[in-house]
Motif scaffolding. Structure first.
Motif, PDB file in Angstrom:
ATOM      1  N   LEU A  62       0.817  -1.221   0.000  1.00 45.73           N
ATOM      2  CA  LEU A  62       0.000   0.000   0.000  1.00 45.73           C
ATOM      3  C   LEU A  62       0.851   1.272   0.000  1.00 45.73           C
ATOM      4  CD1 LEU A  62      -2.645  -1.196   2.626  1.00 45.73           C
ATOM      5  CD2 LEU A  62      -3.015  -0.945   0.167  1.00 45.73           C
ATOM      6  N   GLY A  63       2.155   1.115  -0.094  1.00 44.31           N
ATOM      7  CA  GLY A  63       3.033   2.288  -0.106  1.00 44.31           C
ATOM      8  C   GLY A  63       3.219   2.911   1.254  1.00 44.31           C
ATOM      9  N   LEU A  64       2.995   2.125   2.299  1.00 45.03           N
ATOM     10  CA  LEU A  64       3.159   2.617   3.674  1.00 45.03           C
ATOM     11  C   LEU A  64       4.420   2.026   4.305  1.00 45.03           C
ATOM     12  CD1 LEU A  64      -0.545   2.129   4.840  1.00 45.03           C
ATOM     13  CD2 LEU A  64       0.558   4.330   4.430  1.00 45.03           C
ATOM     14  N   ASN A  65       4.827   2.586   5.430  1.00 45.01           N
ATOM     15  CA  ASN A  65       5.918   2.022   6.229  1.00 45.01           C
ATOM     16  C   ASN A  65       5.595   2.189   7.710  1.00 45.01           C
ATOM     17  OD1 ASN A  65       6.698   4.717   6.955  1.00 45.01           O
ATOM     18  ND2 ASN A  65       7.806   4.865   5.016  1.00 45.01           N
ATOM     19  N   THR A  66       6.441   1.636   8.559  1.00 43.10           N
ATOM     20  CA  THR A  66       6.164   1.672  10.008  1.00 43.10           C
ATOM     21  C   THR A  66       6.190   3.096  10.560  1.00 43.10           C
ATOM     22  OG1 THR A  66       8.524   1.237  10.392  1.00 43.10           O
ATOM     23  CG2 THR A  66       7.047  -0.656  10.428  1.00 43.10           C
ATOM     24  N   SER A  67       7.009   3.960   9.974  1.00 43.48           N
ATOM     25  CA  SER A  67       7.084   5.350  10.447  1.00 43.48           C
ATOM     26  C   SER A  67       5.771   6.089  10.197  1.00 43.48           C
ATOM     27  CB  SER A  67       8.239   6.059   9.748  1.00 43.48           C
ATOM     28  OG  SER A  67       8.295   7.417  10.142  1.00 43.48           O
ATOM     29  N   ILE A  68       5.211   5.905   8.964  1.00 42.32           N
ATOM     30  CA  ILE A  68       3.931   6.550   8.644  1.00 42.32           C
ATOM     31  C   ILE A  68       2.831   5.996   9.538  1.00 42.32           C
ATOM     32  CG2 ILE A  68       2.174   6.834   6.844  1.00 42.32           C
ATOM     33  CD1 ILE A  68       4.438   6.747   4.772  1.00 42.32           C
ATOM     34  N   LEU A  69       2.843   4.677   9.738  1.00 45.54           N
ATOM     35  CA  LEU A  69       1.817   4.040  10.577  1.00 45.54           C
ATOM     36  C   LEU A  69       1.897   4.551  12.013  1.00 45.54           C
ATOM     37  CD1 LEU A  69      -0.403   1.885  10.943  1.00 45.54           C
ATOM     38  CD2 LEU A  69       1.411   0.221  11.390  1.00 45.54           C
ATOM     39  N   ALA A  70       3.109   4.623  12.571  1.00 45.56           N
ATOM     40  CA  ALA A  70       3.282   5.059  13.957  1.00 45.56           C
ATOM     41  C   ALA A  70       2.841   6.507  14.144  1.00 45.56           C
ATOM     42  CB  ALA A  70       4.737   4.894  14.377  1.00 45.56           C
ATOM     43  N   SER A  71       3.234   7.386  13.231  1.00 47.12           N
ATOM     44  CA  SER A  71       2.863   8.803  13.356  1.00 47.12           C
ATOM     45  C   SER A  71       1.360   8.994  13.168  1.00 47.12           C
ATOM     46  CB  SER A  71       3.635   9.639  12.335  1.00 47.12           C
ATOM     47  OG  SER A  71       3.333   9.231  11.013  1.00 47.12           O
ATOM     48  N   SER A  72       0.744   8.213  12.280  1.00 50.48           N
ATOM     49  CA  SER A  72      -0.705   8.320  12.057  1.00 50.48           C
ATOM     50  C   SER A  72      -1.476   7.914  13.318  1.00 50.48           C
ATOM     51  CB  SER A  72      -1.126   7.433  10.885  1.00 50.48           C
ATOM     52  OG  SER A  72      -0.494   7.848   9.692  1.00 50.48           O
ATOM     53  N   VAL A  73      -1.088   6.816  13.928  1.00 51.97           N
ATOM     54  CA  VAL A  73      -1.765   6.353  15.156  1.00 51.97           C
ATOM     55  C   VAL A  73      -1.543   7.356  16.288  1.00 51.97           C
ATOM     56  CG1 VAL A  73      -1.836   4.538  16.901  1.00 51.97           C
ATOM     57  CG2 VAL A  73      -1.636   3.915  14.489  1.00 51.97           C
ATOM     58  N   ARG A  74      -0.305   7.835  16.414  1.00 52.57           N
ATOM     59  CA  ARG A  74       0.003   8.790  17.483  1.00 52.57           C
ATOM     60  C   ARG A  74      -0.797  10.079  17.311  1.00 52.57           C
ATOM     61  NH1 ARG A  74       4.981   9.148  16.616  1.00 52.57           N
ATOM     62  NH2 ARG A  74       4.957  11.071  15.397  1.00 52.57           N
ATOM     63  N   ASN A  75      -0.887  10.594  16.088  1.00 55.59           N
ATOM     64  CA  ASN A  75      -1.608  11.845  15.842  1.00 55.59           C
ATOM     65  C   ASN A  75      -3.098  11.701  16.124  1.00 55.59           C
ATOM     66  OD1 ASN A  75       0.772  13.032  15.075  1.00 55.59           O
ATOM     67  ND2 ASN A  75       0.440  12.735  12.885  1.00 55.59           N
ATOM     68  N   ARG A  76      -3.659  10.536  15.813  1.00 53.26           N
ATOM     69  CA  ARG A  76      -5.098  10.336  16.025  1.00 53.26           C
ATOM     70  C   ARG A  76      -5.449  10.164  17.493  1.00 53.26           C
ATOM     71  NH1 ARG A  76      -3.827   9.660  11.212  1.00 53.26           N
ATOM     72  NH2 ARG A  76      -5.218   9.533   9.411  1.00 53.26           N
ATOM     73  N   ILE A  77      -4.502   9.601  18.278  1.00 51.43           N
ATOM     74  CA  ILE A  77      -4.766   9.373  19.707  1.00 51.43           C
ATOM     75  C   ILE A  77      -4.329  10.566  20.555  1.00 51.43           C
ATOM     76  CG2 ILE A  77      -4.208   7.915  21.697  1.00 51.43           C
ATOM     77  CD1 ILE A  77      -3.983   5.555  19.757  1.00 51.43           C
ATOM     78  N   LEU A  78      -3.101  11.033  20.345  1.00 45.27           N
ATOM     79  CA  LEU A  78      -2.573  12.132  21.159  1.00 45.27           C
ATOM     80  C   LEU A  78      -2.846  13.497  20.557  1.00 45.27           C
ATOM     81  CD1 LEU A  78       0.902  10.603  22.152  1.00 45.27           C
ATOM     82  CD2 LEU A  78      -1.226  10.573  23.449  1.00 45.27           C
ATOM     83  N   GLY A  79      -3.023  13.542  19.232  1.00 42.60           N
ATOM     84  CA  GLY A  79      -3.314  14.806  18.571  1.00 42.60           C
ATOM     85  C   GLY A  79      -2.151  15.351  17.778  1.00 42.60           C
ATOM     86  N   TYR A  80      -2.480  16.186  16.808  1.00 42.80           N
ATOM     87  CA  TYR A  80      -1.478  16.785  15.933  1.00 42.80           C
ATOM     88  C   TYR A  80      -1.707  18.298  15.893  1.00 42.80           C
ATOM     89  CZ  TYR A  80       0.623  18.316  11.522  1.00 42.80           C
ATOM     90  OH  TYR A  80       1.337  18.989  10.560  1.00 42.80           O
ATOM     91  N   THR A  81      -0.641  19.062  16.139  1.00 40.89           N
ATOM     92  CA  THR A  81      -0.765  20.526  16.123  1.00 40.89           C
ATOM     93  C   THR A  81      -0.826  20.984  14.661  1.00 40.89           C
ATOM     94  OG1 THR A  81       0.490  20.659  18.188  1.00 40.89           O
ATOM     95  CG2 THR A  81       0.252  22.688  16.913  1.00 40.89           C
ATOM     96  N   ALA A  82      -2.051  21.279  14.215  1.00 39.96           N
ATOM     97  CA  ALA A  82      -2.255  21.641  12.799  1.00 39.96           C
ATOM     98  C   ALA A  82      -1.894  23.094  12.517  1.00 39.96           C
ATOM     99  CB  ALA A  82      -3.710  21.391  12.412  1.00 39.96           C
TER     100      ALA A  82
END
Length: 368
Positions: A62-82
């Motif tokens: 799918l063109g993903l890697n563990t870094s993208i997966l980890a940051s996506s999960v972290r941003n959805r749970i802890l939040g991302y400063t947009a």
């Protein structure tokens, strides 16, 4: 003394379940005993956590890697400063994250949407395995062995009796072969300190004996004088027992100090007796005369030391409880050694002197 001392019970072993079980049993036992306060265990209890184990093959497809997966999960749970929002000179962070109401179960996490670099949206459960685990949050080691420490504060109980109670209970426990328990903290420090004091005590006795032997040019008379030392130690133990004071590091230092102090009276007495003997007096007359002549200076020097220790033994100010054992030990040792110096030392001197005279007379008869 026991007030405020910390005590550590260390449970060593590699098996978490066994060491936790032994630690819990010891903790419950200490809670039932008087004098043990603020009991805590260094190792926290196992905590539940969720582990996300990615499927690397699916991620690469799918063109993903563990870094993208980890940051996506972290941003959805802890939040991302947009972005940031400014109002009246104050700057606020704009944080984008999932609503906590949609993150209450494992299924909510499994259904979390992950956006790939190609714009494709995939559920987390399709590219990773979600597991619920129980893990130990912290693991301490000592001498490369896992250890779990039970820490308690002693109140109204001395360190020695606390260690005895714990050791007696440990003997009754069903201890696995690969688990062992050790009492540490202030108890370990106290044991090491007493070993050092005992070694220092023996060393000082030897040094005092050597100095007196060189001055008297005799091995017999310093030996007689040294009889006052064990009785001084007896006086220390009696005074501590009568006053209800425990034997600790400070009273141990007082015992070491007494070695050099208590022999002083006997030296004064024996030295003057030798002078009278050299003038031609008999042993009994020399002992009687030296006792009468040296009684006053011996009493004066001893009483000045004893009275000087009374403020230390009777003080009630801040930090007084720490130094009281020294004053009590010094007074007890000095009083007892004073009596011994005036009574026992002359008697032993007389016995040694008479036996020496008998040997000389016997040798003279043989030569005749």
């Amino acid at each position: 003394g026991g007030g405020g001392s910390n005590l550590e019970v260390k449970v060593f072993g590699y098996d978490f379940d066994q060491t936790n079980k032994i630690s819990e049993e010891l903790t419950q036992f200490l809670k039932t005993q008087t004098g043990f306060k603020d009991i805590s265990v260094s190792r926290d209890k196992d905590k539940a956590e969720i582990q996300i184990i990615p499927d690397r093959n699916k991620l690469s497809q799918l063109g993903l890697n563990t870094s993208i997966l980890a940051s996506s999960v972290r941003n959805r749970i802890l939040g991302y400063t947009a972005s940031k929002y400014k109002e009246d000179g104050t700057e606020y962070d704009i944080i984008v994250k999932y609503d906590d109401n949609y993150l209450t179960t494992v299924k909510d996490i499994e259904n979390m949407s992950i956006i790939g670099p190609r714009g494709n949206i995939v559920k987390l459960k399709d590219i990773a395995q979600i597991k619920q685990m129980f893990t130990t949050p912290n693991v301490e080691h000592e001498n490369k062995i896992r250890v779990n420490k039970i820490v308690t504060t002693l109140q109204g109980r001395d360190l020695g009796s606390a260690v005895d109670i714990i050791n007696q209970h440990i003997k009754t426990m069903n201890m696995p072969k690969n688990i062992f328990v050790e009492v540490g903290g202030a108890a370990k420090d106290m044991q090491d300190s007493f070993k050092d004091i005992a070694m220092l005590f023996v060393l000082i006795i030897l040094l005092v004996y050597i100095v007196m032997a060189s001055q008297f040019e005799s091995l017999r008379e310093p030996f007689i004088i040294m009889f006052s030392v064990p009785f001084a130690v007896t006086g220390v133990f009696l005074s501590l027992f009568i006053t209800g004071t425990t034997l600790n590091l400070i009273s141990g230092i007082a015992i070491v100090m007494l070695v050099g102090i208590v022999v002083k009276n006997s030296i004064v007495l024996i030295d003057f007796t030798n002078i009278l003997r050299n003038r031609g007096m008999s042993i009994s007359k020399a002992i009687t005369a030296s006792g009468k002549s040296r009684l006053r200076p011996i009493l004066m020097t001893s009483l000045t030391t004893i009275l000087g220790m009374f403020p230390l033994a009777l003080s009630t100010g801040e930090g007084a409880t720490m130094w009281q054992p020294m004053g009590i030990a010094m007074i007890g040792g000095m009083v007892f050694s004073l009596i011994i110096s005036l009574i026992l030392v002359p008697v032993i001197y007389s016995l040694f002197g008479n036996s020496r005279i008998k040997r000389i007379r016997k040798n003279i008869r043989k030569n005749i």
